[in-house]
Structure formats: structure tokens, C-alpha cells
Design a protein around this motif. Structure first.
Motif, PDB file in Angstrom:
ATOM      1  N   ILE A 178       0.883  -1.328  -0.055  1.00 37.71           N
ATOM      2  CA  ILE A 178      -0.157   0.284   0.013  1.00 37.71           C
ATOM      3  C   ILE A 178       0.567   1.621   0.277  1.00 37.71           C
ATOM      4  N   ALA A 179       0.504   2.765  -0.257  1.00 34.94           N
ATOM      5  CA  ALA A 179       1.189   3.573  -0.761  1.00 34.94           C
ATOM      6  C   ALA A 179       0.614   5.439  -0.298  1.00 34.94           C
ATOM      7  N   ASN A 180       1.562   5.610   0.170  1.00 37.73           N
ATOM      8  CA  ASN A 180       1.046   7.202   0.399  1.00 37.73           C
ATOM      9  C   ASN A 180      -0.125   7.572  -1.039  1.00 37.73           C
ATOM     10  N   VAL A 181      -0.387   8.839  -1.127  1.00 37.81           N
ATOM     11  CA  VAL A 181      -1.068   9.267  -2.517  1.00 37.81           C
ATOM     12  C   VAL A 181      -0.276  10.858  -1.752  1.00 37.81           C
ATOM     13  N   PHE A 182       0.510  11.340  -2.814  1.00 35.89           N
ATOM     14  CA  PHE A 182       1.331  12.497  -3.011  1.00 35.89           C
ATOM     15  C   PHE A 182       1.171  13.461  -4.432  1.00 35.89           C
ATOM     16  N   ASP A 183       0.970  14.894  -4.059  1.00 34.13           N
ATOM     17  CA  ASP A 183       1.405  15.680  -4.591  1.00 34.13           C
ATOM     18  C   ASP A 183       2.788  16.358  -4.503  1.00 34.13           C
ATOM     19  N   LYS A 184       2.721  17.691  -5.277  1.00 35.99           N
ATOM     20  CA  LYS A 184       3.885  18.972  -5.315  1.00 35.99           C
ATOM     21  C   LYS A 184       3.780  19.307  -3.603  1.00 35.99           C
ATOM     22  N   ASN A 185       2.049  19.401  -2.818  1.00 36.48           N
ATOM     23  CA  ASN A 185       2.159  19.778  -1.912  1.00 36.48           C
ATOM     24  C   ASN A 185       2.816  19.468  -0.367  1.00 36.48           C
ATOM     25  N   ILE A 201       1.377  15.016   1.221  1.00 37.44           N
ATOM     26  CA  ILE A 201       0.849  13.456   1.131  1.00 37.44           C
ATOM     27  C   ILE A 201      -0.694  13.906   1.291  1.00 37.44           C
ATOM     28  N   TRP A 202      -1.303  13.418   0.470  1.00 37.25           N
ATOM     29  CA  TRP A 202      -2.934  14.083   1.262  1.00 37.25           C
ATOM     30  C   TRP A 202      -4.109  12.408   1.025  1.00 37.25           C
ATOM     31  N   GLY A 203      -3.193  11.658   0.706  1.00 42.70           N
ATOM     32  CA  GLY A 203      -4.300  10.282   1.314  1.00 42.70           C
ATOM     33  C   GLY A 203      -3.315   9.085   1.389  1.00 42.70           C
ATOM     34  N   THR A 204      -4.562   7.825   0.996  1.00 41.54           N
ATOM     35  CA  THR A 204      -3.870   6.606   0.942  1.00 41.54           C
ATOM     36  C   THR A 204      -4.470   5.653   0.254  1.00 41.54           C
ATOM     37  N   PHE A 205      -3.203   5.024  -0.379  1.00 46.99           N
ATOM     38  CA  PHE A 205      -3.526   4.423  -1.563  1.00 46.99           C
ATOM     39  C   PHE A 205      -3.587   2.286  -0.874  1.00 46.99           C
ATOM     40  N   ARG A 206      -4.697   2.480  -0.635  1.00 53.93           N
ATOM     41  CA  ARG A 206      -4.959   1.077   0.004  1.00 53.93           C
ATOM     42  C   ARG A 206      -6.212   0.049  -0.661  1.00 53.93           C
ATOM     43  N   LEU A 207      -5.028  -1.275  -0.527  1.00 52.46           N
ATOM     44  CA  LEU A 207      -5.684  -2.078  -1.692  1.00 52.46           C
ATOM     45  C   LEU A 207      -5.428  -3.221  -0.349  1.00 52.46           C
ATOM     46  N   PRO A 208      -6.430  -4.934  -0.957  1.00 50.94           N
ATOM     47  CA  PRO A 208      -6.590  -6.278  -0.327  1.00 50.94           C
ATOM     48  C   PRO A 208      -4.821  -6.178  -0.135  1.00 50.94           C
ATOM     49  N   GLU A 209      -5.168  -6.958   1.015  1.00 52.53           N
ATOM     50  CA  GLU A 209      -3.842  -8.170   0.979  1.00 52.53           C
ATOM     51  C   GLU A 209      -3.898  -8.896   0.395  1.00 52.53           C
ATOM     52  N   ILE A 259       2.513   1.316   4.657  1.00 57.99           N
ATOM     53  CA  ILE A 259       3.025   2.050   3.854  1.00 57.99           C
ATOM     54  C   ILE A 259       4.743   1.860   2.993  1.00 57.99           C
ATOM     55  N   LEU A 260       4.525   1.301   2.389  1.00 57.88           N
ATOM     56  CA  LEU A 260       6.071   1.462   2.326  1.00 57.88           C
ATOM     57  C   LEU A 260       6.773   1.731   0.505  1.00 57.88           C
ATOM     58  N   PHE A 261       6.105   2.949  -0.249  1.00 56.19           N
ATOM     59  CA  PHE A 261       5.733   3.247  -0.453  1.00 56.19           C
ATOM     60  C   PHE A 261       4.868   4.772  -0.980  1.00 56.19           C
ATOM     61  N   ASN A 262       5.430   5.415  -2.000  1.00 55.14           N
ATOM     62  CA  ASN A 262       4.913   7.434  -1.865  1.00 55.14           C
ATOM     63  C   ASN A 262       4.862   7.009  -3.872  1.00 55.14           C
ATOM     64  N   TYR A 263       2.740   7.215  -3.924  1.00 50.15           N
ATOM     65  CA  TYR A 263       2.875   7.411  -5.468  1.00 50.15           C
ATOM     66  C   TYR A 263       2.089   8.323  -5.813  1.00 50.15           C
ATOM     67  N   ARG A 264       2.461   9.414  -6.351  1.00 53.19           N
ATOM     68  CA  ARG A 264       2.128  10.675  -7.248  1.00 53.19           C
ATOM     69  C   ARG A 264       0.934  11.074  -7.660  1.00 53.19           C
ATOM     70  N   ILE A 265      -0.199  11.486  -7.235  1.00 53.87           N
ATOM     71  CA  ILE A 265      -1.459  11.912  -8.630  1.00 53.87           C
ATOM     72  C   ILE A 265      -1.367  13.388  -7.719  1.00 53.87           C
ATOM     73  N   ASP A 266      -0.760  14.377  -8.718  1.00 55.42           N
ATOM     74  CA  ASP A 266      -1.287  15.790  -8.524  1.00 55.42           C
ATOM     75  C   ASP A 266      -3.211  15.712  -8.755  1.00 55.42           C
ATOM     76  N   ILE A 267      -3.634  15.674  -7.945  1.00 51.79           N
ATOM     77  CA  ILE A 267      -5.058  15.758  -8.134  1.00 51.79           C
ATOM     78  C   ILE A 267      -5.226  17.163  -8.536  1.00 51.79           C
ATOM     79  N   GLU A 268      -4.464  18.288  -7.813  1.00 53.33           N
ATOM     80  CA  GLU A 268      -4.912  19.776  -8.007  1.00 53.33           C
ATOM     81  C   GLU A 268      -5.309  19.805  -9.975  1.00 53.33           C
ATOM     82  N   ASN A 269      -4.584  18.936 -10.227  1.00 50.07           N
ATOM     83  CA  ASN A 269      -4.836  18.997 -12.085  1.00 50.07           C
ATOM     84  C   ASN A 269      -5.789  18.237 -12.698  1.00 50.07           C
ATOM     85  N   GLU A 270      -6.846  17.907 -11.272  1.00 50.74           N
ATOM     86  CA  GLU A 270      -7.987  16.584 -11.782  1.00 50.74           C
ATOM     87  C   GLU A 270      -8.918  17.911 -12.162  1.00 50.74           C
TER      88      GLU A 270
END
Length: 269
Positions: free
Chosen positions: A121-128, A130-138, A200-211
């Protein structure tokens, strides 16, 4: 001989700071027995020159390049031709791994031969921030493929033998933006199974404001994903219940951008 081969594809890097952070997050891992293969996908800027300079930092880095722009799946397959590791780890050029990621994934695969690949699983972050968590089934089951892919591709580590058994990433028009989803479908259809470390062993970039003002993906890509879903669900024998999920990406593509933006924000809260 390295136990792990980390593979990455790069094309016209948007911000070199992101690339450096991504590369350094691998070089600074607590696990050290790896090689890092980076493929330049025929960039039209100075990305290849930057990569060659980066490679001077560490002799574990190997830079390769495509003769023409091939796309992500083909570029990763090019990396696989040079990979010597028993395990293949993915990385993207604008994300970054926590320093224990490789060590914990290697330990998991060493101890659990029943699994052929592992992610996190991962943190979700952008240029500003960490704004969320990428959750996945075990322990994803076939039914977990219905809504979305139950794995985060750039966080994954695979047994090289499993990737070879399914001939790596499938390179077609339909899979150009869904090569990871397609890969996981084919692995499960062959009887291979994956696992997600619930840490959480990964930081995954999603620039949410672009959306706020544009769709996440154009409609043509959503139609292609629907085709990938249809083939994948059929291969997993998911039956009639999968039909609504085939057209899911097309329906989402019809949602107005402001509403889609709010959905995306809530998805990872």
C-alpha cells in the motif's frame, strides 16, 4: 550476481527533481544487492544525457535506450532483456520508495514461495503534501479485479520466472495505458498469486489539483481499458457479474471534471 533487478522507463522527464528523488530512493535502500536498469524511451529532450550523468553516481545503474518511442510496456520488456535478478522490482520516475521497501519485499518472497509477486500500500502525494492513502487488499482474489487492479504496479516485486512465463508486458494498442492491469490478469489466469504488504512502503504521485479542469485519461484510453477488462474478466471466468465493470471506465469518463475531482479526492481519504 544481483538478486534483484529494479526496472524503470523514462520519457521526457517533466521535472528532474522528481527523477532524482525517485532514483535516490532506490539507491538509498536498506537492501543493497540489486541492479537498477533504466530505459530511456527515445526522449526528445535532454533526459538521456541526465540519465547518463545520474548513472555515474552508482555502478549498479545501467542505462539503456530505445531506438524509437515504444511506450511503457515495451520499454519495461526491453529492461527485462538485461535483467539478471531472480526478482524484478518496478519503479516509476516520479514516485519514491521508502528505504525498507526492497528489503521487506525480498524477505516476503523468500519466505512465501506460494506467492509469485508482492506489492505494498502507499501514500498518495502531490507537489504540496501527502494527501491520501492508496489501500489495497492483502490477499487479492479474482473478484478483487472487478473494480480496479488490486495491485499498485510501481510498488511491485515479481519472481522473474513468473514474468517470463507470461512473456512480460503485452504490447498492443489496448494495453498502452493498462499494461499493468493486463499483466496481473494474465498472471492470475496462469495460476500465479500476488500479495500486498499492509504497510506503507511507497509514495505514489497523483497531482490531484490537475484534475479540477481535465479528465484523468482521454476517452480512447478508457475504451481500450474496457477491452482489457473484457479479456481479463473472461480469462478469470468471472461470468456475467463482470459485465457492468467492463464499461466502468467509459462511464467514469462521462462524469463532469469537477465531480470526478471530488470522487478522486474521497477515493484515497
Amino acid at each position: 550476481m544481483p538478486l534483484v533487478s529494479v526496472i524503470m522507463s523514462v520519457f521526457n522527464v517533466k521535472k528532474y527533481e522528481y527523477l532524482l528523488n525517485s532514483v535516490n530512493s532506490i539507491l538509498n535502500q536498506t537492501y543493497k544487492n540489486f541492479e537498477f536498469i533504466i530505459c530511456d524511451d527515445k526522449s526528445t529532450d535532454n533526459t538521456l544525457q541526465v540519465l547518463k550523468e545520474i548513472a555515474k553516481k552508482d555502478n549498479r545503474i545501467k542505462i539503456i535506450s530505445n531506438k524509437q518511442n515504444m511506450g511503457l510496456g515495451a520499454s519495461l520488456n526491453h529492461c527485462l532483456k538485461f535483467a539478471r535478478g531472480k526478482y524484478i522490482a518496478r519503479m516509476d520516475d516520479d514516485d519514491f520508495s521508502k528505504k525498507e521497501r526492497l528489503e521487506k519485499e525480498v524477505n516476503f518472497l523468500d519466505k512465501h514461495p506460494e506467492y509469485s509477486f508482492v506489492g505494498t500500500i502507499a501514500n498518495v502525494f502531490d507537489k504540496n503534501k501527502i494527501w491520501g492513502t492508496f489501500r489495497l487488499p492483502e490477499k487479492p482474489q479474482k473478484s478483487d479485479f472487478l473494480w480496479n487492479s488490486p495491485f499498485l504496479n510501481p510498488s511491485m516485486m515479481f519472481r522473474a520466472d513468473a514474468l517470463k512465463a507470461v512473456h512480460g508486458f503485452r504490447v498492443t494498442k489496448e494495453t498502452r495505458r493498462a499494461e499493468d492491469y493486463d499483466l496481473f490478469f494474465r498472471l492470475y489466469a496462469k495460476g500465479y498469486k500476488g500479495y500486498n504488504i499492509q504497510e506503507i512502503l511507497f509514495n505514489y504521485r497523483i497531482d490531484i489539483e490537475n484534475e479540477k479542469h481535465k479528465k484523468y485519461r482521454p476517452m480512447k484510453d478508457r475504451i481500450n481499458e474496457a477491452k482489457v477488462r473484457y479479456g481479463g474478466f473472461k480469462a478469470l471466468h468471472l461470468g456475467y457479474r463482470s459485465i457492468p465493470y467492463v464499461i466502468k471506465p467509459i462511464i467514469i469518463g462521462l462524469i463532469p471534471a469537477p465531480i470526478f475531482y471530488e470522487i478522486r479526492k474521497k477515493q484515497y481519504r
